[in-house]
Design an enzyme around this catalytic site. Structure first.
Site, PDB file in Angstrom:
ATOM      1  N   HIS A 193      10.108 -16.690   5.899  1.00 43.69           N
ATOM      2  CA  HIS A 193      11.262 -16.822   5.004  1.00 43.69           C
ATOM      3  C   HIS A 193      10.955 -17.755   3.845  1.00 43.69           C
ATOM      4  O   HIS A 193      11.425 -17.561   2.731  1.00 43.69           O
ATOM      5  CB  HIS A 193      12.477 -17.331   5.791  1.00 43.69           C
ATOM      6  CG  HIS A 193      13.118 -16.241   6.577  1.00 43.69           C
ATOM      7  ND1 HIS A 193      13.733 -16.449   7.783  1.00 43.69           N
ATOM      8  CD2 HIS A 193      13.219 -14.922   6.337  1.00 43.69           C
ATOM      9  CE1 HIS A 193      14.196 -15.300   8.238  1.00 43.69           C
ATOM     10  NE2 HIS A 193      13.896 -14.354   7.385  1.00 43.69           N
ATOM     11  N   GLU A 437       1.293  10.950   1.610  1.00 42.62           N
ATOM     12  CA  GLU A 437       0.440   9.808   1.952  1.00 42.62           C
ATOM     13  C   GLU A 437      -0.543  10.131   3.068  1.00 42.62           C
ATOM     14  O   GLU A 437      -1.374   9.308   3.440  1.00 42.62           O
ATOM     15  CB  GLU A 437       1.296   8.588   2.315  1.00 42.62           C
ATOM     16  CG  GLU A 437       2.360   8.850   3.368  1.00 42.62           C
ATOM     17  CD  GLU A 437       3.287   7.654   3.585  1.00 42.62           C
ATOM     18  OE1 GLU A 437       2.941   6.532   3.209  1.00 42.62           O
ATOM     19  OE2 GLU A 437       4.376   7.877   4.146  1.00 42.62           O
ATOM     20  N   ASP A 461      -1.204   4.311   1.952  1.00 38.71           N
ATOM     21  CA  ASP A 461      -1.664   5.037   3.133  1.00 38.71           C
ATOM     22  C   ASP A 461      -2.645   6.143   2.776  1.00 38.71           C
ATOM     23  O   ASP A 461      -3.589   6.393   3.513  1.00 38.71           O
ATOM     24  CB  ASP A 461      -0.465   5.612   3.908  1.00 38.71           C
ATOM     25  CG  ASP A 461       0.130   4.567   4.818  1.00 38.71           C
ATOM     26  OD1 ASP A 461      -0.639   3.885   5.519  1.00 38.71           O
ATOM     27  OD2 ASP A 461       1.365   4.394   4.802  1.00 38.71           O
ATOM     28  N   CYS A 508       4.518   5.455  -5.414  1.00 36.83           N
ATOM     29  CA  CYS A 508       5.229   4.239  -4.998  1.00 36.83           C
ATOM     30  C   CYS A 508       4.317   3.285  -4.231  1.00 36.83           C
ATOM     31  O   CYS A 508       4.763   2.277  -3.709  1.00 36.83           O
ATOM     32  CB  CYS A 508       6.469   4.578  -4.182  1.00 36.83           C
ATOM     33  SG  CYS A 508       6.114   5.510  -2.692  1.00 36.83           S
TER      34      CYS A 508
HETATM   35  C1  PEP Z   1       2.346   3.801   0.766  1.00 34.75           C
HETATM   36  O1  PEP Z   1       1.825   4.114   1.831  1.00 34.75           O
HETATM   37  O2  PEP Z   1       1.746   3.848  -0.332  1.00 34.75           O
HETATM   38  C2  PEP Z   1       3.737   3.340   0.729  1.00 34.75           C
HETATM   39  C3  PEP Z   1       4.374   3.162  -0.405  1.00 34.75           C
HETATM   40  O3  PEP Z   1       4.362   3.076   1.897  1.00 34.75           O
HETATM   41  P1  PEP Z   1       4.090   1.783   2.807  1.00 34.75           P
HETATM   42  O4  PEP Z   1       3.247   0.832   1.987  1.00 34.75           O
HETATM   43  O5  PEP Z   1       5.422   1.261   3.154  1.00 34.75           O
HETATM   44  O6  PEP Z   1       3.347   2.371   3.958  1.00 34.75           O
HETATM   45 MG    MG Z   2       3.010   4.461   3.633  1.00 39.11          MG
END
Ligand code: PEP
Ligand code: MG
Length: 581
Positions: A193, A437, A461, A508
């Site tokens: 935190h 991913e 991923d 993302c």
């Molecule tokens: C990713 O795998 O790029 C992703 C955005 O998801 P996370 O990082 O939460 O696995």
């Molecule tokens: Mg991911």
């Protein structure tokens, strides 16, 4: 002699100042034995310290400075609640009586005992909560000693750097109001935190710099680089001057970035780019709004579940969480990813799965949701119910094939039918998307594009699975390469196929927030980026200074290169004229 230490940088730029070491903590507790006749007074002394701590925390809660992160009030309330827990307010009294020991020693024994209990927990998130409990005990300890730190001891503290074992969220409130220029702690981890709140305070700081207190002496000059997570003790003049320059540059770049907050992200050749934000908890929305993101491209909903002993956050609790976010985002898009649990985000109730030989290849993401239908249905219902309050999109993680995706959509259809039967309204046109991913999904992208409204590439991923390297394993982190030709080819193919099919595509994963890769991704045809809010303005700055038509030939050249050195050389060339802020 100059020494460098590495820890976790909480941002805030660079600070240079004289060290001020604050080192009275539980480790300094000494034991002494009491006569029977002294025990009652010792218990009263302990109880008084608990009362003083409560008063102090309540005072802090009532005087949170403006601009402090929203979750601070909640943490302080949690600390106050902890004071009523028998493990904190009663167990030390029992120890004073049983061991005939002083209150300081009893607190230390209890802190050690609770630390061991937390250490034994499987769940990483809960393990991290050890710090919260110990911080409360430490606060009582300091009140016992009557040596609470005077944060406004002006004079020699002026713009100094605080070096201490740990700072609690409550300490951070006082820190924010003090004269200190920055802080370094021995303790702390990425998800503590203290780290979460520290990151929001925008003060140069590094946590988890082990042994800092042993290595730094009072009044020594220290540099904190909160961006890189580096601490330099006693720097020579050359290094000092270099960091003074960097500090000035950083401040100037921040000022420049602030100027483009309200500017639309349009390239020099007139192409509009959508910059979205990644969030984990409702409190992140404030920064999303400050950075003027177009919406939320990834809401990692699994953070709602990580600290739970059973499957639920209940449907209603989830609804509240989604509702709060969507309301605050007004009509802007909010992409809620269904729980991406498993692997390194393992909830308590799934502990058995944590023992799987290969958790990253096991029951994760959508697989886990499909296996736990009651859990999945509750989440889908909660998202649907919140959908009438704004513009929600729903996204499924770790999709490996179109038939798996269809199963998820099937569950969503069932949830919709249930709500219709119950006359509960939801957005009938809610958009459905898939995370790309897993390499299989990237390769079979065309079939997936037939059944979704949008896709988002999870490069974190995707890179891990394409290159067969555990993203959490430091020993192979040198192989984790977003510019590997196989990664680039997959990402490029997915973007091209989606654009051809007229299906919106975003990235993302971390690649989207890396300014060095912005032009490359623009050249690959990406028009939507989703990232931590703190990166949005830096990426926007690159976009404003790029002409896609001009950079595309060089990007194509990068795609055709199979030498690592050449790839990086071309990337430098691509960014040559850019001032990266
Ligand atoms: C990713 O795998 O790029 C992703 C955005 O998801 P996370 O990082 O939460 O696995
Ligand atoms: Mg991911």
């Amino acid at each position: 002699m100059s020494i460098s230490l590495h820890g976790i940088g909480l941002g805030g730029g660079i600070a240079i100042g004289k060290a001020y070491i604050l080192d009275k903590d539980l480790d300094d507790a000494t034991q002494y034995t009491l006569e029977d006749s002294e025990i009652a007074a010792e218990v009263t002394r302990f109880e008084q310290a608990v009362k003083d701590t409560r008063k102090e925390l309540e005072y802090l809660r009532g005087t949170i400075p403006s601009g402090a992160p929203a979750e601070l009030g909640a943490f302080l309330s949690l600390n106050i609640m902890m004071l009523s827990d028998s493990q904190i307010s009663q167990a030390p009294i029992e120890l004073i009586k049983q061991e005939s020991c002083n209150a300081e020693w009893a607190i230390k024994l209890q802190a050690d005992y609770l630390s061991r209990q937390f250490e034994e927990m499987e769940d990483e998130y809960l393990k991290e909560r050890k710090a919260d409990v110990v911080q409360v005990l430490e606060r009582i300890f300091k009140n016992l000693e009557g040596n609470q730190f005077d944060w406004n001891d002006e004079g020699k503290l002026e713009r100094g750097i605080l070096v201490t074992r740990d700072l609690s969220p409550a300490d951070l409130v006082q820190f924010k109001e003090s004269n200190f220029a920055g802080f370094i702690t021995d303790a702390g981890s990425l998800t503590s935190h203290t780290a979460i709140i520290g990151r929001n305070l925008d003060i140069p700081s590094v946590v988890g710099a082990s042994n800092a207190r042993q290595l730094v002496r009072d009044e020594e000059t220290i540099i904190i680089d909160g961006i890189q997570g580096v601490v330099i003790i006693n720097p020579d003049n050359l290094v000092l001057n270099e960091y003074k320059k960097l500090k000035k540059e950083w401040q100037e770049s921040r000022q420049k970035l602030r100027l483009i907050r309200k500017v639309e992200a349009i390239t020099q050749d007139g192409i509009e780019i959508e910059l979205l934000a990644n969030i984990e908890v409702h409190e992140d929305v404030e920064e999303v709004k400050y950075n003027n993101a177009k919406g939320i491209g990834l809401f990692r909903s699994e953070f709602l579940f990580l600290s739970r002993e059973n499957h639920l956050a209940s449907e209603d609790e989830q609804f509240d969480a989604y509702y709060k976010v969507v309301k605050e985002m007004k009509k802007k898009v909010v992409t809620i990813r269904t729980a991406d649990l498993g692997a390194d985000k393992n909830p308590l109730w799934n502990a058995a799965h944590g023992e799987s030989e290969n958790p990253a290849l096991g029951l994760t993401g959508i697989r886990l949701s499909l296996a736990e239908q009651g859990f999945f249905r509750a989440q889908l219902r909660a998202i649907l119910r919140a959908s009438i309050y704004g513009k929600i999109q729903i996204m499924f993680p770790m999709i490996s094939s179109v038939w798996e995706l269809k199963q998820a959509i099937n569950q969503l259809d069932h949830a919709k039918d249930e709500l219709r039967d119950e006359n509960i309204p939801f957005d009938e046109n809610i958009k459905i998307g898939a995370m790309i991913e897993i390499p299989a999904a990237a390769i079979a992208i065309k079939s997936i594009l037939n059944v979704v409204d949008f896709i988002s590439i999870g490069t974190n991923d995707l890179i891990q699975y394409v290159l067969a390297i555990d993203r959490n394993d430091e020993s192979v982190s040198y192989l984790y390469d977003p510019l590997h030709p196989a990664v680039l080819e997959l990402v490029s193919n997915v973007i091209r196929s989606a654009n051809k099919a007229n299906i919106p595509v975003s990235i993302c994963g971390e690649m989207a927030g890396n300014v060095k890769l912005t032009r490359l991704l623009l050249g690959l045809g990406l028009r939507k980026f989703s990232m931590y809010s703190s990166n949005i303005l830096s990426v926007k700055n690159v976009i404003l200074n790029s002409n896609i038509e001009e950079i595309t030939p060089l990007v194509n050249k990068i795609l055709r290169t199979d030498s690592r050195e050449k790839t990086y050389e071309l990337l430098d060339k691509l960014n040559e004229d850019l001032e990266l802020l």
